[in-house]
Write a protein that holds these residues in place. Sequence first.
Motif, PDB file in Angstrom:
ATOM      1  N   THR A 155      -9.683  -8.433   2.563  1.00 16.15           N
ATOM      2  CA  THR A 155      -9.952  -7.155   1.911  1.00 16.15           C
ATOM      3  C   THR A 155     -11.276  -7.289   1.169  1.00 16.15           C
ATOM      4  O   THR A 155     -11.478  -8.247   0.421  1.00 16.15           O
ATOM      5  CB  THR A 155      -8.825  -6.811   0.921  1.00 16.15           C
ATOM      6  OG1 THR A 155      -7.605  -6.719   1.665  1.00 16.15           O
ATOM      7  CG2 THR A 155      -9.077  -5.481   0.234  1.00 16.15           C
ATOM      8  N   GLN A 160      -1.570   4.472   3.772  1.00 15.31           N
ATOM      9  CA  GLN A 160      -2.074   3.210   4.329  1.00 15.31           C
ATOM     10  C   GLN A 160      -1.107   2.648   5.351  1.00 15.31           C
ATOM     11  O   GLN A 160      -1.514   2.067   6.346  1.00 15.31           O
ATOM     12  CB  GLN A 160      -2.290   2.157   3.235  1.00 15.31           C
ATOM     13  CG  GLN A 160      -3.478   2.451   2.372  1.00 15.31           C
ATOM     14  CD  GLN A 160      -3.038   2.995   1.037  1.00 15.31           C
ATOM     15  OE1 GLN A 160      -2.108   3.793   0.940  1.00 15.31           O
ATOM     16  NE2 GLN A 160      -3.699   2.556  -0.006  1.00 15.31           N
ATOM     17  N   GLN A 195      -9.832  -2.243  12.640  1.00 15.46           N
ATOM     18  CA  GLN A 195      -9.271  -3.216  13.583  1.00 15.46           C
ATOM     19  C   GLN A 195     -10.361  -3.749  14.510  1.00 15.46           C
ATOM     20  O   GLN A 195     -11.131  -2.988  15.090  1.00 15.46           O
ATOM     21  CB  GLN A 195      -8.180  -2.554  14.428  1.00 15.46           C
ATOM     22  CG  GLN A 195      -7.674  -3.463  15.549  1.00 15.46           C
ATOM     23  CD  GLN A 195      -6.170  -3.488  15.664  1.00 15.46           C
ATOM     24  OE1 GLN A 195      -5.477  -2.670  15.043  1.00 15.46           O
ATOM     25  NE2 GLN A 195      -5.651  -4.410  16.445  1.00 15.46           N
ATOM     26  N   LEU A 198      -3.890  -9.085   8.678  1.00 13.50           N
ATOM     27  CA  LEU A 198      -5.008  -8.661   7.834  1.00 13.50           C
ATOM     28  C   LEU A 198      -5.881  -9.882   7.563  1.00 13.50           C
ATOM     29  O   LEU A 198      -5.422 -10.880   7.005  1.00 13.50           O
ATOM     30  CB  LEU A 198      -4.457  -8.089   6.529  1.00 13.50           C
ATOM     31  CG  LEU A 198      -5.501  -7.552   5.558  1.00 13.50           C
ATOM     32  CD1 LEU A 198      -6.188  -6.312   6.111  1.00 13.50           C
ATOM     33  CD2 LEU A 198      -4.859  -7.234   4.212  1.00 13.50           C
ATOM     34  N   GLN A 234       0.839  -1.185   0.000  1.00 15.78           N
ATOM     35  CA  GLN A 234       0.000   0.000   0.000  1.00 15.78           C
ATOM     36  C   GLN A 234       0.886   1.252   0.000  1.00 15.78           C
ATOM     37  O   GLN A 234       2.096   1.165   0.128  1.00 15.78           O
ATOM     38  CB  GLN A 234      -0.878   0.015   1.276  1.00 15.78           C
ATOM     39  CG  GLN A 234      -1.601  -1.282   1.554  1.00 15.78           C
ATOM     40  CD  GLN A 234      -2.758  -1.539   0.593  1.00 15.78           C
ATOM     41  OE1 GLN A 234      -3.376  -0.603   0.107  1.00 15.78           O
ATOM     42  NE2 GLN A 234      -3.040  -2.790   0.299  1.00 15.78           N
ATOM     43  N   THR A 264      -9.040   0.955   6.955  1.00 16.08           N
ATOM     44  CA  THR A 264      -8.518  -0.209   7.676  1.00 16.08           C
ATOM     45  C   THR A 264      -9.239  -0.252   9.014  1.00 16.08           C
ATOM     46  O   THR A 264      -9.308   0.753   9.720  1.00 16.08           O
ATOM     47  CB  THR A 264      -6.998  -0.083   7.899  1.00 16.08           C
ATOM     48  OG1 THR A 264      -6.374   0.128   6.626  1.00 16.08           O
ATOM     49  CG2 THR A 264      -6.430  -1.349   8.517  1.00 16.08           C
ATOM     50  N   ARG A 302      -7.200  -7.177  11.424  1.00 16.91           N
ATOM     51  CA  ARG A 302      -7.573  -5.987  10.676  1.00 16.91           C
ATOM     52  C   ARG A 302      -8.268  -6.398   9.396  1.00 16.91           C
ATOM     53  O   ARG A 302      -7.980  -7.455   8.841  1.00 16.91           O
ATOM     54  CB  ARG A 302      -6.320  -5.166  10.309  1.00 16.91           C
ATOM     55  CG  ARG A 302      -5.651  -4.469  11.471  1.00 16.91           C
ATOM     56  CD  ARG A 302      -4.348  -3.837  11.038  1.00 16.91           C
ATOM     57  NE  ARG A 302      -3.476  -4.816  10.395  1.00 16.91           N
ATOM     58  CZ  ARG A 302      -3.000  -4.692   9.162  1.00 16.91           C
ATOM     59  NH1 ARG A 302      -3.292  -3.640   8.430  1.00 16.91           N
ATOM     60  NH2 ARG A 302      -2.215  -5.632   8.651  1.00 16.91           N
ATOM     61  N   ARG A 332      -9.441  -4.680   5.522  1.00  9.70           N
ATOM     62  CA  ARG A 332      -9.247  -3.547   4.631  1.00  9.70           C
ATOM     63  C   ARG A 332     -10.446  -3.472   3.698  1.00  9.70           C
ATOM     64  O   ARG A 332     -10.931  -4.522   3.207  1.00  9.70           O
ATOM     65  CB  ARG A 332      -7.946  -3.758   3.844  1.00  9.70           C
ATOM     66  CG  ARG A 332      -7.596  -2.663   2.859  1.00  9.70           C
ATOM     67  CD  ARG A 332      -6.915  -1.481   3.525  1.00  9.70           C
ATOM     68  NE  ARG A 332      -6.718  -0.419   2.540  1.00  9.70           N
ATOM     69  CZ  ARG A 332      -6.584   0.864   2.814  1.00  9.70           C
ATOM     70  NH1 ARG A 332      -6.604   1.288   4.068  1.00  9.70           N
ATOM     71  NH2 ARG A 332      -6.408   1.751   1.873  1.00  9.70           N
ATOM     72  N   ALA A 385      -2.076   1.634   8.951  1.00 12.38           N
ATOM     73  CA  ALA A 385      -1.796   0.306   9.488  1.00 12.38           C
ATOM     74  C   ALA A 385      -1.038   0.424  10.803  1.00 12.38           C
ATOM     75  O   ALA A 385      -1.326  -0.288  11.767  1.00 12.38           O
ATOM     76  CB  ALA A 385      -0.989  -0.501   8.480  1.00 12.38           C
TER      77      ALA A 385
END
Length: 484
Positions: free
Chosen positions: A40, A24, A282, A37, A20, A280, A287, A289, A28
């Motif tokens: 997405t 980003q 959490q 992650l 990214q 993003t 996490r 995206r 992050a």
Amino acid sequence: MSRRVALGFGAGAAGFAAVQGPAQAQAAATLGGEAPLAATVDVIVVGAGFSGLTTARGLRAAGHSVVVLEADDRVGGRTKPGKIAGETVDLGGQWVGPAQTRLLALAKEYGVAVYPQFTTGKNIVDLAGRRATYEGETPALSPMALAEFALAIGRIEALARKVPPLRPWEAPDAEVLDAQTMETWILANAKAPAVRSALRLLIRTLACVEAGEVSLLGMLTMASAAGSFNEMISTRGGAQDAMLQGGVWQLAAKMAQELGPAVVLGAPVSAIAQDDQGVTVQAGARRWRGRFVVVTAPPSMAGRIQYQPALPPLRDGLTQRMPMGCVIKVHVAYARPFWRTAGLTGMVLSDRTAFGPWFDHSPEGGTIGGLVGFFAGKSAQLWAERSPQARREQVLKDVALYLGDEALKPTDYIEEVWAAAPWQRGGYAAAPGPGALTAFGPALRAPVGRIHWAGTETAEAFAGYIDGAIRSGEHSAQEVARRL
Ligand SMILES: Cc1cc2nc3c(=O)[nH]c(=O)nc-3n(C[C@H](O)[C@H](O)[C@H](O)COP(=O)(O)OP(=O)(O)OC[C@H]3O[C@@H](n4cnc5c(N)ncnc54)[C@H](O)[C@@H]3O)c2cc1C
């Protein structure tokens, strides 16, 4: 999974940041650094109540990929199932009215039948030391008090008609209306103690706050969104007209089942970071995206999430000024609906009891007896601090005062203290205090960059109700889909 899903299960934050841009990477870093992650998707939805589930359904139907992150270990939010005497009942949202077309359509879609609230017989009213029975919707007050009550309701209706539900701050004299509480309005517009008491009881029952806590404009907005104040307070033909066989919660469960693994339980969202390409989010140690996020938790709960960059002052101020009402919902089961044989509906409206009002909630056919009622507002605050045993004793004592000693011998009892529910912290909904809507109202629905806001509080119609939650989900799905 639809076309846009790019799974990133197990990818570390460092790897994520590497593919990214710097913005980003900073997002992050803000979000727990090394948290892996999980995936997405196009859109991340926060909350699996009726609003979040409807948002996710709508987006998926339009071909977009979604994940619904739910903090709790169940879906449904402010709707929840409970078991009493072998019957499934609603511990949260329950009633539906004929004008609540979105909820009725959802029930129909899933083949869930609706049955009417029992209203045959006489209700009991006990206000300002005067006890009476009556049939229908208008409480039995003295003729003088009744005339004053009708006038007060008429005035509320006339004011509510001028309030645009999506832009209450544009109502004529909005600032004057918003500078008052319902209590100051009651003191200025009702003289008879019974009328003041009746109006205070109605506000407490409708909004789960004392009349002094909620802005007049706030209450008028709720009435306007519901069609009228009468719609909100009425049983037959109004918002308390009917219930769903087996409970309303099952509709949330069915929507979640359809969404399958896209609904992630036990995922409390703690932080949302946005940059010029996406968001993003959490939750716990993971996490997600996405290109956009829709937050469906009510403003006060949404305000507990950390935002990067910080929310604009208007939106943050709003989250501090729309507190949740306070309510404890109670179901009591009896061997039979004994009040019916005495010609009573079971419904009692009293200003002498800590508990109440309560209503008949016997299963159809009346094979066993059931009552459902509330501690609301100040009484709920007080009784939320006491033991379940003390609450139960108080409920039975209060019910027996009107329905007789048989009320002291229940076969079962169940309750939900919503102020203590960790991811709701109250109910039925948010109740704006004085000045909140005129000063901060425009931030209720306005997206902040890639963050969209949904939830029943944002609905154009039936805000505060399940129907409103569904409408808000439909609206947010369309709003976000237009940007994808
Ligand atoms: C006791 C009671 C009685 C009611 N009676 C009625 C009624 O008879 N009829 C009616 O129509 N309505 C009634 N309501 C109101 C109705 O239940 C709500 O308006 C509706 O369910 C709200 O849905 P929602 O999706 O907007 O919000 P919610 O149901 O609150 O959904 C939001 C979700 O977000 C989750 N969440 C919060 N914070 C986070 C976080 N940080 N991370 C992840 N998830 C998070 C919550 O757990 C929740 O599941 C009642 C409510 C209560 C409490």
